[in-house]
Design an enzyme around this catalytic site. Structure first.
Site, PDB file in Angstrom:
ATOM      1  N   LYS A  95      -7.954   3.927 -19.604  1.00  0.00           N
ATOM      2  CA  LYS A  95      -8.310   4.282 -20.977  1.00  0.00           C
ATOM      3  C   LYS A  95      -7.118   4.043 -21.910  1.00  0.00           C
ATOM      4  O   LYS A  95      -6.675   2.930 -22.088  1.00  0.00           O
ATOM      5  CB  LYS A  95      -8.799   5.728 -21.021  1.00  0.00           C
ATOM      6  CG  LYS A  95      -9.845   6.076 -19.972  1.00  0.00           C
ATOM      7  CD  LYS A  95     -11.097   5.230 -20.081  1.00  0.00           C
ATOM      8  CE  LYS A  95     -12.242   5.754 -19.211  1.00  0.00           C
ATOM      9  NZ  LYS A  95     -12.013   5.682 -17.759  1.00  0.00           N
ATOM     10  N   ASP A 134      -6.545  17.022 -16.377  1.00  0.00           N
ATOM     11  CA  ASP A 134      -6.848  15.632 -16.712  1.00  0.00           C
ATOM     12  C   ASP A 134      -6.469  15.427 -18.176  1.00  0.00           C
ATOM     13  O   ASP A 134      -7.113  15.977 -19.079  1.00  0.00           O
ATOM     14  CB  ASP A 134      -8.334  15.351 -16.492  1.00  0.00           C
ATOM     15  CG  ASP A 134      -8.699  13.880 -16.692  1.00  0.00           C
ATOM     16  OD1 ASP A 134      -8.012  13.193 -17.488  1.00  0.00           O
ATOM     17  OD2 ASP A 134      -9.671  13.415 -16.082  1.00  0.00           O
ATOM     18  N   ARG A 175       0.831  -1.198   0.000  1.00  0.00           N
ATOM     19  CA  ARG A 175       0.000   0.000   0.000  1.00  0.00           C
ATOM     20  C   ARG A 175       0.865   1.247   0.000  1.00  0.00           C
ATOM     21  O   ARG A 175       0.449   2.324  -0.449  1.00  0.00           O
ATOM     22  CB  ARG A 175      -0.945  -0.002   1.201  1.00  0.00           C
ATOM     23  CG  ARG A 175      -1.806   1.252   1.316  1.00  0.00           C
ATOM     24  CD  ARG A 175      -3.006   1.048   2.243  1.00  0.00           C
ATOM     25  NE  ARG A 175      -2.594   0.585   3.551  1.00  0.00           N
ATOM     26  CZ  ARG A 175      -2.174   1.379   4.550  1.00  0.00           C
ATOM     27  NH1 ARG A 175      -2.089   2.690   4.350  1.00  0.00           N
ATOM     28  NH2 ARG A 175      -1.861   0.872   5.713  1.00  0.00           N
ATOM     29  N   TYR A 205     -15.571  15.439 -17.280  1.00  0.00           N
ATOM     30  CA  TYR A 205     -16.196  14.137 -17.078  1.00  0.00           C
ATOM     31  C   TYR A 205     -17.244  14.229 -15.972  1.00  0.00           C
ATOM     32  O   TYR A 205     -17.018  14.851 -14.934  1.00  0.00           O
ATOM     33  CB  TYR A 205     -15.100  13.138 -16.736  1.00  0.00           C
ATOM     34  CG  TYR A 205     -15.543  11.817 -16.176  1.00  0.00           C
ATOM     35  CD1 TYR A 205     -16.440  11.004 -16.864  1.00  0.00           C
ATOM     36  CD2 TYR A 205     -15.033  11.369 -14.960  1.00  0.00           C
ATOM     37  CE1 TYR A 205     -16.833   9.785 -16.350  1.00  0.00           C
ATOM     38  CE2 TYR A 205     -15.403  10.142 -14.438  1.00  0.00           C
ATOM     39  CZ  TYR A 205     -16.315   9.356 -15.139  1.00  0.00           C
ATOM     40  OH  TYR A 205     -16.694   8.149 -14.623  1.00  0.00           O
TER      41      TYR A 205
END
Length: 447
Positions: A215, A190, A64, A117
């Protein structure tokens, strides 16, 4: 590995996407990136354990916190974007959340572009609002004065998309960066749709870049991931009154990156799996080849659609008549991306017929796949928006969004052609009914 050859010439992008960051994990003799599928890592002795948790910590203790497979992918993406640090996370939404929560707290203010988005918009206007963070949407995104008017004394971040979803209404990155920096505020971009192959926002004034790595970076539609890239250029020391928490952050490769990694991502826990990081790395190795083919296909398809009587408008900045074409020439000279929308004159009924008729296009909401995808935003991705909000965004019931893949473009054209033929049979007047207005010019958009 250095991004320059011994001759001093900078290596090309495709070479760097294969070699930058390789070997950062120190694995012996492995050509491909190994998958370190381990939740934790052993310590040789007491002193090594203490060192890995100390102020000058390096090495790995718990996945983590850091993992060799993940670390290698982070370094590669940072190099391709021209940043100094990167943080790989479990999804693009996690990347946006961690990046902005590293800058914003209760009582702070966020300024955003009107074209983003829907998942990001909901995060800002609903979830962030519950944390006491206010969000303002700029009214005229091509006007510097409109951006400046949106700033407040408590503004702490600006967020835009390089190629907005779904209408390709490009952001003038330099304009926004100049306004943000004049107010001592970092610009977060972004860059999912452009990828660092087509556009590197840090070169145009951005301070922090985020991606949904699910993506185009991965490209194969099999993995979720997100990434934050710190450009390493914003002067946090000169803005200590706005960001005092960054000066007190745990150590990291950069001041912002250290806080985002150790004080936000590590505690919230949107950790990517080493296997997902490996798959993402496999996708990055062919990024330029895929995105160039997809951009070329998108331009050819958009050009064909522009000549169809059933289509009232095509929102693709690569088209010479598009309102954002001049911005595309500045920011996207090598290709304008693979995601765009077009509007059918017949409205929702025509959109339903076309989407149901396609064979090669896949009906799904994902983007950036090597396969071509198609969706109807007002009934799916934008269904939560009011009619007034949709109208303001130029998203009508006849609008269809496509994410163009790497198929032979003639086959994509044939597929939409047969869908339009079915539309003509079932709705003979679809080429005239519900005609949409002519797209605005760039001067009208900016007015």
């Amino acid at each position: 590995m250095s991004e320059t050859q011994r001759s001093g010439r900078r290596r090309g992008f495709t070479t760097r996407q294969l070699h930058d960051g390789a070997g950062a994990g120190g694995w012996p003799n492995a050509r491909a990136l190994p998958i370190y599928a381990s939740a934790g890592f052993t310590f040789a002795d007491f002193d090594e354990a203490e060192h890995r948790f100390g102020p000058e910590a390096d090495g790995y203790s718990y996945s983590r916190v850091g993992n060799p497979t993940v670390d290698a992918v982070e370094r590669r993406i940072a190099a391709l974007e021209g940043g100094t640090d990167a943080i790989l996370l479990g999804s693009g939404q996690a990347a946006v959340s961690v990046a902005l929560l590293s800058l914003l707290g209760t009582g702070d203010h966020l300024v955003i572009s009107p074209s983003i988005y829907e998942g990001s918009r909901g995060l800002f206007t609903e979830n962030f609002a519950r944390l006491g963070i206010e969000t303002t949407e700029v009214v005229e995104p091509l006007d510097a004065a409109s951006w400046a008017a949106s700033f407040r004394p408590n503004t702490r971040a600006v967020f835009v998309e390089s190629i907005p979803n779904p209408r390709n209404d490009l952001t003038d990155l330099r304009l926004v960066a100049d306004v943000a920096h004049a107010h001592g505020i970092p610009l977060v971009v972004d860059n999912t749709f452009a990828t660092p192959y087509l556009l590197r926002p840090i070169e145009h004034g951005a301070d922090i870049v985020v991606h949904s790595a699910s993506k185009f970076l991965s490209g194969h539609g099999t993995v979720l991931g997100g990434v934050i890239v710190d450009g390493g250029v914003f002067d946090w020391d000169a803005n200590t009154d706005r960001y005092p928490h960054l000066l007190e952050s745990a150590p990291g490769r950069t001041r912002f990156g250290g806080f985002a990694r150790n004080s936000v991502a590590m505690r919230l826990g949107p950790t990517p799996s080493p296997f997902n990081a490996f798959l993402l790395d496999q996708g990055i190795e062919t990024l330029s080849l895929r995105v160039q083919r997809q951009s070329d296909n998108a331009l050819a398809l958009a050009t064909w659609l522009e000549g169809r009587p059933e289509v009232s408008s095509v929102d693709y900045s690569g088209l010479p008549g598009n309102a954002y074409h001049r911005l595309a020439e500045t920011y996207l000279p090598h290709g304008q991306g693979a995601v765009f929308s077009f509007t059918l004159r017949g409205g929702r009924a025509a959109a339903r017929t076309v989407i149901d008729a396609v064979d090669l296009f896949t009906r799904m909401t994902n983007l950036g796949d090597v396969r071509s995808l198609i969706i109807h935003p007002t009934s799916t991705t934008h269904v939560q928006r009011t009619p007034e909000q949709l109208a303001a965004a130029g998203i009508t019931d006849g609008l269809i969004r496509v994410s163009v893949g790497i198929e032979d473009v003639d086959d994509l054209i044939d597929d939409l052609g047969q869908a339009f033929a079915r539309l003509e049979r079932e709705q003979p007047n679809a080429h005239v009914a519900g005609a949409e207005p002519t797209p605005l010019s760039l001067e009208e958009v900016a007015a």
